[in-house]
Scaffold this active site. Structure first.
Site, PDB file in Angstrom:
ATOM      1  N   SER A   7       0.836  -1.206   0.000  1.00 63.72           N
ATOM      2  CA  SER A   7       0.000   0.000   0.000  1.00 63.72           C
ATOM      3  C   SER A   7       0.868   1.252   0.000  1.00 63.72           C
ATOM      4  O   SER A   7       2.067   1.198   0.287  1.00 63.72           O
ATOM      5  CB  SER A   7      -0.937   0.001   1.208  1.00 63.72           C
ATOM      6  OG  SER A   7      -0.214  -0.236   2.412  1.00 63.72           O
ATOM      7  N   GLU A   9       0.978   5.609   0.917  1.00 65.56           N
ATOM      8  CA  GLU A   9       0.369   6.698   1.680  1.00 65.56           C
ATOM      9  C   GLU A   9       0.593   8.062   1.026  1.00 65.56           C
ATOM     10  O   GLU A   9       1.677   8.368   0.549  1.00 65.56           O
ATOM     11  CB  GLU A   9       0.951   6.715   3.093  1.00 65.56           C
ATOM     12  CG  GLU A   9       0.327   7.772   4.008  1.00 65.56           C
ATOM     13  CD  GLU A   9       0.691   7.538   5.453  1.00 65.56           C
ATOM     14  OE1 GLU A   9       0.394   6.417   5.946  1.00 65.56           O
ATOM     15  OE2 GLU A   9       1.284   8.428   6.075  1.00 65.56           O
ATOM     16  N   ASP A 100      -1.708  13.641  17.044  1.00 65.00           N
ATOM     17  CA  ASP A 100      -1.082  14.613  17.932  1.00 65.00           C
ATOM     18  C   ASP A 100      -1.882  15.902  17.925  1.00 65.00           C
ATOM     19  O   ASP A 100      -2.418  16.300  16.893  1.00 65.00           O
ATOM     20  CB  ASP A 100       0.355  14.915  17.479  1.00 65.00           C
ATOM     21  CG  ASP A 100       1.226  13.664  17.526  1.00 65.00           C
ATOM     22  OD1 ASP A 100       1.141  12.946  18.536  1.00 65.00           O
ATOM     23  OD2 ASP A 100       1.963  13.421  16.563  1.00 65.00           O
ATOM     24  N   PHE A 207      12.117  14.579  10.193  1.00 67.91           N
ATOM     25  CA  PHE A 207      11.001  13.663  10.422  1.00 67.91           C
ATOM     26  C   PHE A 207      11.325  12.660  11.522  1.00 67.91           C
ATOM     27  O   PHE A 207      10.505  12.373  12.382  1.00 67.91           O
ATOM     28  CB  PHE A 207      10.660  12.900   9.135  1.00 67.91           C
ATOM     29  CG  PHE A 207       9.976  13.715   8.083  1.00 67.91           C
ATOM     30  CD1 PHE A 207       9.401  14.937   8.374  1.00 67.91           C
ATOM     31  CD2 PHE A 207       9.910  13.256   6.774  1.00 67.91           C
ATOM     32  CE1 PHE A 207       8.772  15.692   7.407  1.00 67.91           C
ATOM     33  CE2 PHE A 207       9.279  13.993   5.788  1.00 67.91           C
ATOM     34  CZ  PHE A 207       8.709  15.211   6.098  1.00 67.91           C
ATOM     35  N   HIS A 257       4.107  -0.803   3.524  1.00 68.94           N
ATOM     36  CA  HIS A 257       3.295   0.406   3.374  1.00 68.94           C
ATOM     37  C   HIS A 257       4.267   1.553   3.116  1.00 68.94           C
ATOM     38  O   HIS A 257       5.055   1.914   3.986  1.00 68.94           O
ATOM     39  CB  HIS A 257       2.481   0.656   4.652  1.00 68.94           C
ATOM     40  CG  HIS A 257       1.602   1.859   4.598  1.00 68.94           C
ATOM     41  ND1 HIS A 257       0.396   1.875   3.930  1.00 68.94           N
ATOM     42  CD2 HIS A 257       1.737   3.106   5.147  1.00 68.94           C
ATOM     43  CE1 HIS A 257      -0.175   3.058   4.083  1.00 68.94           C
ATOM     44  NE2 HIS A 257       0.632   3.821   4.798  1.00 68.94           N
TER      45      HIS A 257
END
Length: 276
Positions: A7, A9, A100, A207, A257
């Site tokens: 998959s 994102e 968050d 990140f 993913h």
């Protein structure tokens, strides 16, 4: 690769130009025939409409789409409305997250943890949605201990999660140990490995600092040694992440993913390496 759950994102675009770019990216990545595309959901629902619009467009193109749904800052009424929108759009898969708090939010709303969101989705919609939750092989940055983090994951599965997607990582051993520990606890849902392509050293460091993902020292030093040589960074990053993916799949990971960052090239390059 066909037997694995593959998959990709996206994050919802914020401008018409961004929407056009994502559209072109999705068309290219759809050629890889992923099981579905997921679309992130801003903290406190800040990109809620963008998420829904992007998901509708993916579904209209004949692809499967899984919107993220974060519950922090939300109420039962607001989450119920979002679920109704998802059902009306034809969504059958959700990535359920705590999320968050965005800056400026004082209270956390009616949901404190993701397991409460999963339980609410099940109570409201039964088995309509296939629910994925997050997993943290290197431990959630806010967890009090690794054992507490495992218990938090177990609660999400017990609340009704069907599968999990991990935070990205570059240490395969962390993933395999996490899976082994969950299995010893009687948790047997598929735990798909989250994969972040390496294309930009500065961005990756930022990140990783935010989400607690560890970059192995040798990888970090090698990347920093390339300076502004983006071609070398991308070539080395492709080698590192390809090796990681191969080891994960060979070791029994049910799928991958890919965090695409709304770019087609990095995920495509990885995919082409893996299917050879």
């Amino acid at each position: 690769m066909e037997k694995h759950n593959f998959s990709i994102e996206f994050f919802p675009p914020k401008t018409p130009e961004g929407a056009e770019k994502l559209r072109a990216t999705r068309v290219k990545l759809s050629e890889l025939n992923p099981k579905y595309f997921s679309v992130t959901f801003g903290a406190g629902g800040t990109t809620q409409q963008g998420t829904l619009d992007t998901v509708r467009e993916i579904l209209a193109a004949g692809e499967q789409a899984a919107p993220h749904l974060s519950c922090v800052g939300g109420s039962r009424t607001s989450i119920r409305a979002v679920l109704a929108d998802f059902k009306a759009a034809g969504v059958r898969r959700i990535v359920a997250l705590r999320g968050d708090l965005p800056s400026g939010y004082g209270a956390s709303g009616e949901f404190r943890y993701a397991n409460e969101l999963v339980e609410f989705i099940r109570a409201e919609t039964g088995d309509h949605f296939h629910i994925e939750v997050a997993a943290y092989p290197e431990v959630h940055p806010q967890a009090r201990s690794p054992q507490d983090d495992l218990q938090a994951f177990a609660r999400k599965v017990q609340a009704g999660a069907d599968a999990a997607i991990t935070q990205y990582f570059y240490n395969a051993d962390a993933y395999f140990q996490f899976v082994e520990q969950t299995q010893k606890m009687g948790i047997n849902v598929p735990i798909v490995a989250g994969i972040m392509p390496i294309t930009n050293y500065t961005q990756l460091m930022r990140f990783s600092d935010m989400c607690g993902a560890e970059i192995p020292r040798w990888v970090r030093l090698k990347l920093s040694s390339f300076g502004d040589d983006s071609a070398s960074i991308k070539a080395f990053g492709l080698d590192v992440v390809t090796g990681l993916c191969e080891r994960l799949l060979e070791g029994g990971a049910p799928g991958l993913h890919f965090y695409s960052m709304n770019q087609a090239a990095p995920t495509t390059a990885l995919w082409q390496r893996l299917v050879k």
